[in-house]
Design a protein around this motif. Sequence first.
Motif, short mmCIF file in Angstrom:
data_model
loop_
_atom_site.label_atom_id
_atom_site.label_comp_id
_atom_site.label_asym_id
_atom_site.label_seq_id
_atom_site.Cartn_x
_atom_site.Cartn_y
_atom_site.Cartn_z
N GLY A 1 9.73 23.55 -36.67
CA GLY A 1 9.70 23.78 -35.22
C GLY A 1 10.90 23.15 -34.53
N TYR A 2 11.27 21.93 -34.92
CA TYR A 2 12.43 21.26 -34.32
C TYR A 2 13.69 22.09 -34.55
N ALA A 3 13.82 22.69 -35.74
CA ALA A 3 15.01 23.48 -36.05
C ALA A 3 15.12 24.66 -35.07
N GLY A 4 13.98 25.33 -34.79
CA GLY A 4 13.98 26.42 -33.83
C GLY A 4 14.33 25.94 -32.43
N TRP A 5 13.78 24.79 -32.08
CA TRP A 5 14.01 24.19 -30.76
C TRP A 5 15.51 23.91 -30.56
N VAL A 6 16.16 23.30 -31.57
CA VAL A 6 17.59 22.97 -31.47
C VAL A 6 18.42 24.25 -31.37
N ALA A 7 18.05 25.28 -32.16
CA ALA A 7 18.78 26.55 -32.11
C ALA A 7 18.72 27.13 -30.70
N PHE B 1 24.39 20.10 -38.63
CA PHE B 1 23.93 18.71 -38.59
C PHE B 1 22.41 18.67 -38.46
N ALA B 2 21.88 19.50 -37.55
CA ALA B 2 20.43 19.51 -37.32
C ALA B 2 19.68 19.92 -38.59
N LEU B 3 20.17 20.95 -39.27
CA LEU B 3 19.50 21.39 -40.50
C LEU B 3 19.58 20.31 -41.57
N ALA B 4 20.76 19.66 -41.69
CA ALA B 4 20.92 18.56 -42.66
C ALA B 4 19.95 17.44 -42.32
N LEU B 5 19.85 17.13 -41.01
CA LEU B 5 18.94 16.07 -40.56
C LEU B 5 17.50 16.39 -40.93
N PHE B 6 17.07 17.65 -40.71
CA PHE B 6 15.66 17.98 -40.93
C PHE B 6 15.34 18.01 -42.43
N GLY C 1 11.26 5.48 -37.82
CA GLY C 1 11.32 5.40 -36.37
C GLY C 1 12.10 6.56 -35.77
N LEU C 2 13.22 6.91 -36.41
CA LEU C 2 14.02 8.03 -35.92
C LEU C 2 13.24 9.34 -36.04
N PHE C 3 12.49 9.49 -37.13
CA PHE C 3 11.69 10.70 -37.30
C PHE C 3 10.63 10.81 -36.20
N LEU C 4 9.94 9.67 -35.94
CA LEU C 4 8.88 9.70 -34.94
C LEU C 4 9.43 10.00 -33.54
N CYS C 5 10.67 9.59 -33.27
CA CYS C 5 11.23 9.79 -31.94
C CYS C 5 12.02 11.09 -31.81
N MET C 6 12.03 11.92 -32.87
CA MET C 6 12.78 13.18 -32.83
C MET C 6 12.41 14.06 -31.63
N PRO C 7 11.11 14.24 -31.30
CA PRO C 7 10.80 15.11 -30.15
C PRO C 7 11.45 14.61 -28.88
N LEU C 8 11.41 13.30 -28.64
CA LEU C 8 12.03 12.72 -27.45
C LEU C 8 13.54 12.98 -27.46
N LEU C 9 14.18 12.75 -28.61
CA LEU C 9 15.63 12.90 -28.69
C LEU C 9 16.04 14.36 -28.48
N ILE C 10 15.29 15.29 -29.09
CA ILE C 10 15.65 16.71 -28.92
C ILE C 10 15.41 17.12 -27.47
N TRP C 11 14.33 16.62 -26.88
CA TRP C 11 14.05 16.95 -25.49
C TRP C 11 15.18 16.45 -24.58
#
Lengths: 136, 115
Positions: B103-109, B64-69, A39-49
């Motif tokens: 992509g998320y890693a780039g976005w967070v950076a 944290f973000a890199l560890a998470l991904f 669930g956390l993985f699927l919602c990652m885009p929302l959380l980062i946004w």
Amino acid sequence: MAQAAAVKARPKYLNVFLLGIMLPVPGFVSIFHRVSGAGLFLCMPLLIWLFGASLGTPEQFSAYRSAMEFSLLGLPLVKLLLLGLLWAYLHHFCAGIRFLLLDMHIGVDRAPARASAWAVFAVSLTLTVVLGGLTW
Amino acid sequence: MVKRLVVGAHYGFRDWLAQRVTAVVMAVYTVYMLVRIALLPAHDNEAWRTLMAGGFTKFVTFLFALALFYHAWVGIRDIWMDYVQQISLRLTLHVLTLLALVGYAGWVAQILWRL
């Protein structure tokens, strides 16, 4: 005769759902660990946004505010989803610490393993109520 | 001499270990940030920006973000391996998961270093 008795004593296929056999509490911790992670993985885009918008330009910050206030039929859906994700994170956190301890052979016997599984649910739900209440 | 293990699933050990190391990194960060947020002089957007704009905060948040991904990659890959048996579909899902996480890693950076 002895052979017939031995054949009869062989284990049978158990339909756990039909017989109402419950998964033990550590099993629930385990499957919730996987479900919360997914669930956390699927919602990652929302959380980062949301994270980015909360730190962005004034326009982005106002988009963040309206997203947080989004509601449908009187239900604040985004906030409720975030509350659910908070619980998912805290469950994943507590269950993860429990798994790390089990890796170190701490609490692997049945009684402590069950007690720590109950503790995972108790602590994560309590923290969800406290942190969710503080940030709502 | 080629050192190659041809028996057993030894290649899984690195991911098993990475899953645990990244988990500890994230757990420490989570507690650290909860304390930092609790100690903020005010709980408004200004204080939040000031906190996240700090050089050390940016550095540890990116870690944290890199560890998470990485953690999510190992965990989600396990899920695909458990439930998706068709090999071409599984490969596709693995690739899509990896692409999303990179992509998320780039976005967070970008979020952190434009502050």
